[in-house]
Design an enzyme around this catalytic site. Sequence first.
Site, PDB file in Angstrom:
ATOM      1  N   THR A  55      -6.715  -4.867   3.557  1.00 40.38           N
ATOM      2  CA  THR A  55      -6.934  -3.648   4.340  1.00 40.38           C
ATOM      3  C   THR A  55      -5.605  -3.055   4.805  1.00 40.38           C
ATOM      4  OG1 THR A  55      -7.294  -5.096   6.264  1.00 40.38           O
ATOM      5  CG2 THR A  55      -9.246  -4.267   5.135  1.00 40.38           C
ATOM      6  N   ARG A  69       8.531  -6.548  -5.748  1.00 41.60           N
ATOM      7  CA  ARG A  69       9.916  -7.024  -5.742  1.00 41.60           C
ATOM      8  C   ARG A  69      10.322  -7.535  -7.124  1.00 41.60           C
ATOM      9  NH1 ARG A  69       9.812 -11.299  -1.225  1.00 41.60           N
ATOM     10  NH2 ARG A  69       7.544 -11.190  -1.542  1.00 41.60           N
ATOM     11  N   ASP A 101       1.923 -12.815  -3.936  1.00 43.16           N
ATOM     12  CA  ASP A 101       2.957 -11.963  -3.347  1.00 43.16           C
ATOM     13  C   ASP A 101       4.148 -11.827  -4.280  1.00 43.16           C
ATOM     14  OD1 ASP A 101       4.116 -10.353  -1.466  1.00 43.16           O
ATOM     15  OD2 ASP A 101       4.839 -11.990  -0.211  1.00 43.16           O
ATOM     16  N   GLY A 102       4.755 -10.638  -4.265  1.00 48.43           N
ATOM     17  CA  GLY A 102       6.014 -10.429  -4.962  1.00 48.43           C
ATOM     18  C   GLY A 102       5.944  -9.551  -6.194  1.00 48.43           C
ATOM     19  N   HIS A 120       2.717  -4.869 -10.876  1.00 50.77           N
ATOM     20  CA  HIS A 120       1.278  -5.100 -10.680  1.00 50.77           C
ATOM     21  C   HIS A 120       0.596  -5.434 -12.014  1.00 50.77           C
ATOM     22  CE1 HIS A 120       1.614  -4.025  -6.520  1.00 50.77           C
ATOM     23  NE2 HIS A 120       2.071  -2.818  -6.798  1.00 50.77           N
ATOM     24  N   LEU A 168     -16.284 -22.231 -12.729  1.00 55.00           N
ATOM     25  CA  LEU A 168     -15.426 -21.749 -11.648  1.00 55.00           C
ATOM     26  C   LEU A 168     -16.064 -20.562 -10.932  1.00 55.00           C
ATOM     27  CD1 LEU A 168     -12.552 -21.604 -10.263  1.00 55.00           C
ATOM     28  CD2 LEU A 168     -11.960 -19.988 -12.099  1.00 55.00           C
TER      29      LEU A 168
END
Length: 621
Positions: free
Chosen positions: A427, A385, A381-382, A398, A490
Amino acid sequence: MRATTQPTTTNLDAATRARRARPTARTLTGEDPFLRAAYRMCRRTTRQHDPGIYALTQLMPAVLRPACWALWAAANVLDDLADERDAKPAERAARVEAWARALQHDLAAGTSTDPVRHALVDAAERWCLDLSGLQSAMAGTRDDAHGLRFPDWAAWRAWCNEGLVPWVDQVRHLFEQAGAPMTLRLDRQADYERFIDGAQLTDILTDLSADLAQGHLLIPQEALDSFPGAESDLTRGHWSPAVAALTAKLTGLARQWVTRPAMTRGMHPGAVIVFDTAADLLRAQLDAIDAAGPTLLTRAPRPSAVARTRLLAPARLRSAMAWSLTPLTVPVRRPPAVAARGPSPAADDCGLQPPPPHPSGARPPQIAADRMPSHVAVIMDGNGRWAEERGLPRREGHSAGAAAAREMVYGALEIGLRHLTLYTFSTENWKRDPEEITTILKGIQREVDEETIRDLDVRQRWSGRPDELPEDLVQTLLSRERRTRTRSGLTLTLCINYGGRDEITRAAAALAQAAREGEVDPHLLGEDDFARHLPCPEMPDVDLLWRTGSEQRTSNFLPWHTAYAELYFTPGYWPDMDRRDLWQAITEYSRRQRRRGGVGAPLTSTENHQPSPHARPDPRH
């Protein structure tokens, strides 16, 4: 008097010339006698071992048939090596491994002294086949030599997908290269997988007598347990009411699974004929299984010649008409020195590299095995911003977030994390500005296209709905899944167009369908049954859920898997994160007690909230 139009001699000559110019299987092999002999051998092998598959290849364009024969002959050779009765399991597995490694060498050389591999190498070079997709299927065949047992339908389906789907996908690629793609609608992917399940179950029932003779019983334990006594009767070769009931149940399931008419909507008519005829042949085979009765345990049942002719004769006429109206792209085999070959079955996993070191030289902390999380999920998140606070367009946030995601993959590999799941596009994100949505999706497409983690030991997974996503992106994500499915480092899962409630709703619908089809008993359902019907049933529970950006909510992310997760919230925006922040999150997790309703052991003095020597102070505090 009405005039009639007759075809002119010129038109007739042009049509004749076009038919004569249409490439055939013979024109593809040229004048190389060894290559022609190799393809003939593949044709005989396919016809002998898989008469149904051979009949279907006769419905395909002539130019595709040699490559199909090579593919199925190779699959049969590997199966035969895995099933040799005169060798011990370890020896059979070694023979499969040796054959696969020889293919890798032959692909690099552009030729082979083995006829089947020589034909397969030619097909791969001519049609630009990426045979790395067969790696998992070959590895599965090698493991099959040690014997197989399936506890439930989920494990059985995983085996089906690993063993058969990669070969079928190669055939689909042939059609795409020829200009007649077997394009599957994205909302019909589940139908395609279930069709494959039905074909595999039909094959298992057909070969039941041969498998039992070798001590194999490839029916899930979950199905056997529903008919008490059937398992012991089958292993003794005894036809009993329980065996009869089990067989009837399984043929009914297979018949439902292969009947998927919506699967072929939007395909080329010729491809539709191939799929529809395959379904007809499978149903005819199931009829023969039903009619076999006790002889099912002594010999393989087959439909009558009359029944097969009744299905195949009209299909051949229809397919010939469909392909006669289709202009096909016919490749020319390039010399081995300049051929653009696809990677060999194991080449994609050869020479895997460690992640690049952190610029500061920082190394991950040492976490005790019993304190190490297995699965970390991140809400990144963020991004927007972060960009706005710097006076930048949101798209820059992004882009910076994508770089941070790569850092997390590096850090996860370095510290030995087994599973990392990233909430990439939800979604709910469709509610954002269309321009920002386009930017995010283009960024995701760019990341998967550039394959910045291609050379790392990372198995890539995707969780989410295909609806509304660009088709190219979905196909690329599925391709990455197939190509990396055997990697053991991984497991990286990208949640794209993902919603937690949607995931649970889909699982409930799948479970209801399974109950309707008789696969599960609604009165005996447990949590494990529900988990097996989630879109990603192999995903383990989340141990640590980390969210950046100061928000403290889970935002519809993995609600089933995070039921017992430790929650970790940090104030910094996602683009500011790097692998050291992941290590700090894991260090924090290692200090917490995981009681799950019980009483945990007291922490030792050395575990009692001591800071990690590798953790960096957070400059935002």
